[in-house]
Design an enzyme around this catalytic site. Sequence first.
Site, PDB file in Angstrom:
ATOM      1  CE  LYS A  28      56.349  77.685   8.799  1.00 38.29           C
ATOM      2  NZ  LYS A  28      56.186  76.737   9.902  1.00 38.29           N
ATOM      3  NE  ARG A 131      52.771  70.677  12.703  1.00 39.65           N
ATOM      4  CZ  ARG A 131      52.971  71.950  12.462  1.00 39.65           C
ATOM      5  NH1 ARG A 131      52.000  72.690  11.995  1.00 39.65           N
ATOM      6  NH2 ARG A 131      54.147  72.481  12.666  1.00 39.65           N
ATOM      7  CE1 TYR A 258      29.231  91.213  -7.709  1.00 40.80           C
ATOM      8  CE2 TYR A 258      31.333  91.684  -6.638  1.00 40.80           C
ATOM      9  CZ  TYR A 258      30.613  91.400  -7.781  1.00 40.80           C
ATOM     10  OH  TYR A 258      31.238  91.308  -8.981  1.00 40.80           O
ATOM     11  CG  MET A 306      38.944  89.073  -7.522  1.00 38.33           C
ATOM     12  SD  MET A 306      38.738  88.159  -9.049  1.00 38.33           S
ATOM     13  CE  MET A 306      37.516  86.944  -8.580  1.00 38.33           C
TER      14      MET A 306
END
Length: 372
Positions: A28, A131, A258, A306
């Site tokens: 998965k 779940r 940043y 990024m």
Amino acid sequence: MDLDAVGANLARVRRAVGAAAGLVPMVKANAYGLGLEPVVRALARRPAPEGGPWAFGVATVAEGEAVRGAGWAGRVLVFSPCAPGEYERAAAADLTLCVSLLDALQRWAAVAESLGRRLAFHAEVDTGMGRAGFAWQRVGEWGAAVARVGGALRWEGCYTHFHSADEPDLAPTHEQWARFQSVAAALPAAPAAEPRLLHVANSAAALRCAGFGCDLARPGIALYGGLAGPGAAAEPVVALRARLVLVREVDAGSTVGYGATYRARRRERWGTVGIGYGDGLRRALAAGGEALVGGRRVPIVGRISMDMTTIDLSDAPGAREGDVVTFIGSDAGDAISLDEVAARCGTISYEVLTGLTARLPRVYRGEAGAPG
Ligand SMILES: *Cc1c(COP(=O)(O)O)cnc(C)c1O
């Protein structure tokens, strides 16, 4: 991505659960970020005694279709409950559904009837994960109903999922196992010709509890190099590397990134690496995070952006533009493990791996790929 190591890790699960158990490698989420197709192709060609799969496990119908696209014609188990419109697609791709509700079973039976085919399903039992799954305490209510509605289908398996098999204390896992056994004992008997396969083990329960001796085991993270609990280490599979794109000296007091959160304490040598959170190098790693360059550990400085990340090369004077920087993996005798990175980011290996983005080129070594 070392596909031979994935195979070796599956062989390790095989040794832990014994020769009789069927293996259901979980692929998965794009095989936990590694790439579904190369992983399926590499594992599919392994002989069963060495860990060749009995089936592949996925979460969604679309992933099941991708396993078919990779050329696997054997069983594919879809573990998440599927959306109402997906049952026909699941049947068309010859997938096996896992069900937690009578409604879902009725839908699956209706598709089987319209196609004139006997479709297979596995019933999930909720023993504490909460779940999905039929409630373990209410097997008296749903057991007979599943057998009845599923009469036109093939009730191939019954399973549960552990919530804490990777924790030091295995008591909650043994409690879930006891609950599951009480359900298995209370279910209507399966036809002699079609025994119902029982399965419970994720990687942790496969490696630490021999899969509880069940018919199938469903390893995921251990195949991909993640630690599956105390004593359940796997061979490393994934390395995360990028190149130095810029190296220069900066004056004391220079700031980086940043928010200008880091300031050079002296004259320092900084290297900019062409990788960032847009590739899956998590911002949280900046706090205390390290990288390997030429066998030396150097700190990440400032925030990860990024597309770029800055490291302090003051203690690696030989480093040059174009050199390879390792954020996960080994380099000249030292290594940064996947789980070390996950811990620094305050997360788990699963999230680090599935967070590697599509921009990051995957380079395969071993079975299905070119030699690395
Ligand atoms: C993901 C998953 C697994 C594999 O778990 P790991 O901890 O990665 O080994 C097994 N079974 C089910 C139902 C899953 O969803």
